[in-house]
Design a protein around this motif. Structure first.
Motif, short mmCIF file in Angstrom:
data_model
loop_
_atom_site.label_atom_id
_atom_site.label_comp_id
_atom_site.label_asym_id
_atom_site.label_seq_id
_atom_site.Cartn_x
_atom_site.Cartn_y
_atom_site.Cartn_z
N LEU A 232 45.12 45.31 36.08
CA LEU A 232 45.84 45.01 34.84
C LEU A 232 46.39 43.57 34.87
O LEU A 232 46.32 42.86 33.85
CB LEU A 232 46.99 46.01 34.67
CG LEU A 232 47.79 45.93 33.37
CD1 LEU A 232 46.88 46.11 32.16
CD2 LEU A 232 48.89 46.98 33.37
N CYS A 233 46.90 43.16 36.02
CA CYS A 233 47.37 41.77 36.17
C CYS A 233 46.25 40.79 35.85
O CYS A 233 46.46 39.77 35.18
CB CYS A 233 47.88 41.54 37.59
SG CYS A 233 49.51 42.26 37.94
N LYS A 234 45.05 41.07 36.35
CA LYS A 234 43.90 40.20 36.13
C LYS A 234 43.64 40.02 34.64
O LYS A 234 43.36 38.90 34.17
CB LYS A 234 42.68 40.79 36.83
CG LYS A 234 41.38 40.01 36.64
CD LYS A 234 41.33 38.79 37.52
CE LYS A 234 39.97 38.13 37.46
NZ LYS A 234 39.89 36.94 38.32
N GLY A 237 46.03 37.59 33.18
CA GLY A 237 46.12 36.29 33.82
C GLY A 237 47.31 36.16 34.75
O GLY A 237 47.84 35.06 34.96
N VAL A 238 47.72 37.27 35.32
CA VAL A 238 48.88 37.32 36.21
C VAL A 238 48.40 37.44 37.65
O VAL A 238 47.45 38.16 37.94
CB VAL A 238 49.78 38.52 35.85
CG1 VAL A 238 50.89 38.70 36.89
CG2 VAL A 238 50.36 38.34 34.46
N ILE A 428 39.45 39.32 42.64
CA ILE A 428 39.22 40.57 41.91
C ILE A 428 40.45 41.04 41.13
O ILE A 428 40.34 41.65 40.09
CB ILE A 428 38.72 41.68 42.88
CG1 ILE A 428 38.26 42.92 42.09
CG2 ILE A 428 39.79 42.04 43.90
CD1 ILE A 428 37.56 43.94 42.95
N THR A 429 41.66 40.69 41.64
CA THR A 429 42.87 41.09 40.90
C THR A 429 43.83 39.92 40.72
O THR A 429 45.02 40.12 40.51
CB THR A 429 43.60 42.24 41.64
OG1 THR A 429 44.02 41.77 42.93
CG2 THR A 429 42.72 43.45 41.81
N TRP A 430 43.32 38.70 40.80
CA TRP A 430 44.19 37.52 40.62
C TRP A 430 43.41 36.39 39.99
O TRP A 430 42.20 36.46 39.90
CB TRP A 430 44.81 37.09 41.95
CG TRP A 430 43.81 36.70 42.99
CD1 TRP A 430 43.30 35.45 43.23
CD2 TRP A 430 43.16 37.56 43.91
NE1 TRP A 430 42.39 35.48 44.25
CE2 TRP A 430 42.29 36.78 44.69
CE3 TRP A 430 43.23 38.94 44.18
CZ2 TRP A 430 41.48 37.32 45.70
CZ3 TRP A 430 42.43 39.47 45.18
CH2 TRP A 430 41.56 38.64 45.93
#
Length: 430
Positions: A232-234, A237-238, A428-430
């Motif tokens: 969700l962060c990705k 853009g978090v 993958i998540t950042w």
């Protein structure tokens, strides 16, 4: 104390070496003659940091190996450290440990003193008392029914840090039926209890069986939750790692197991989570959260490939897969996220080249038709894209190697790549 251990895999070999280091005399029993020979000659049969040194020191002396169950008659306690692999429905296959219990009971039939059999294998609550205990005593004969006792002593070893985990544990769990079993286990672990002072949990056999499953299910769920939040962060853009660092300061959450990425694997988390789901269904309980934990984990490798495909058409292109072991510090590929990653790349007709510092041989048995490089640099040379699946330290040192890529596209599933300039880099998540 004289100890026998049935099984010389990751758990059996590690506890054998550590018990010998405590000063106990240890005999391991295994059906694999090559493993027996290696141990007797002071060589570890598995890759595990710190283990080779212990086996080199004690193998063939205080630590002996054999294929003969008769050796248990000369010991005070036997630990069963045998695999309980998954069946197709996720339930555990106890055939190996059941067969061992029968053979062990037969060997103990002629022993003229009490014996404690301690289960280290991961088994569903009720297995030790309701399945293994009767098998042991039936095989031993009626005259020994009161002399063979059983207990549960779950292990909490992480591959790559197994020796340290055993020597400095957070907790030691004794699941026993009798005071004498607790006293004997206390004597076995006395050097560790005195030096490391871990929390000692003295509980029932079924509770000890469940503690192991609950421990792994909780950790797997924590990882899947941070991966879900990371996904969700990705999208927003978090940086998920900055978020994780902040929430980890909360004592109720803690900082461990908050590194979001391509997912969890190994010999324990996948097997134990699926086994607990199957066990829940056996008692007509629907484990929705555990099912979601597995679902999130299974989709992370797909996200890795989707991110790569944003930048490069992988069909007929050389794609480097960096890391094959399920985690750094081990050569174990069980549950490795590299497997579904390679499978998806194959579905898209990619020309795959893979590299891992220690796990290549094992992965070649699963994927014999892909190319394997002898270094990360060789894997990256001419590649049109690369995915990082295992967090080996050497990958963080990669720099000029990316200049040799045909297309410098790197998708990092473990947040280990440090060079970001002049390459297309995706986390993958950042």
């Amino acid at each position: 104390m004289d100890i026998s251990i049935v099984g010389s895999g990751y758990v059996g070999t590690t506890i054998a070496a550590c018990f010998a280091d405590f000063g106990h005399t240890v005999t391991t029993i295994d059906i694999d003659e090559q493993v027996v020979d290696q141990l007797n000659h002071g060589t570890a049969p598995i890759h595990e940091p710190g283990l080779n040194e212990l086996i080199d020191a004690y193998g063939g002396n205080r630590l002996q190996a054999t294929t003969d169950y008769a050796a248990v008659r000369d010991t005070d306690v036997t630990f069963l450290a045998l695999p309980t692999p998954s069946n197709a429905d996720g339930s555990i296959d106890t055939s190996a440990i059941e067969a061992s219990a029968r053979t062990l009971g037969e060997a103990l039939a002629t022993k003229d003193s009490d014996h404690l059999v301690v289960v280290k294998s991961t088994v569903i609550p009720g297995t030790t008392e309701d399945v293994l205990y009767p098998l042991l005593n039936d095989a031993a004969g009626e005259e020994t029914n009161q002399r063979i006792d059983v207990a549960m002593n779950p292990e909490f070893l992480s591959q790559g840090t197994a020796v340290t985990d055993f020597q400095t544990p957070d907790k030691v769990v004794f699941g026993t039926r009798t005071d004498s079993a607790t006293e004997l286990l206390t004597a076995v672990f006395e050097p560790l209890l005195a030096e490391s002072e871990p929390a000692l949990v003295d509980t029932g056999v079924r509770e000890a069986e469940m503690i192991k499953y609950a421990n792994n299910a909780f950790l797997a769920t924590k990882i899947s939750l941070i991966n879900e939040l990371g996904n969700l962060c990705k999208e927003y853009g978090v940086d998920a790692y900055e978020v994780a660092a902040a929430i980890g300061l909360d004592d109720r959450i803690g900082e461990q197991f908050l590194r979001s990425g391509v997912g969890w694997g190994g010999s324990c988390f996948p097997k134990d989570t699926r086994a607990l789901i199957a066990a829940a269904r056996d008692v007509n309980y629907e484990p929705s959260l555990l099912e979601a934990t597995v679902e999130v984990n299974e989709k992370q490798p797909k996200r890795l490939l989707d991110l790569l495909k944003k930048h490069v058409d992988v069909s007929d292109r050389r794609i480097a897969v960096l890391g094959l072991a399920f985690k750094s510090g081990t050569d174990d590929i069980r549950g490795s996220r590299a497997k579904p990653t390679i499978e998806r790349l194959q579905e898209h007709n990619a020309d795959i080249v893979a590299y891992d510092p220690v796990a290549t041989k094992h992965m070649q048995e699963t994927f014999p038709d892909i190319d394997y490089a002898e270094s990360a640099a060789a894997a990256l040379n001419g590649a049109h894209g690369a995915v990082v699946v295992t967090d080996w330290d050497e990958f963080s040192a990669l720099d000029e190697e990316f200049d040799q890529m045909a297309d410098p596209v790197v998708v990092d599933g473990r947040r280990v790549i440090t060079r970001k300039d002049d390459i297309i880099y995706e986390g993958i998540t950042w």
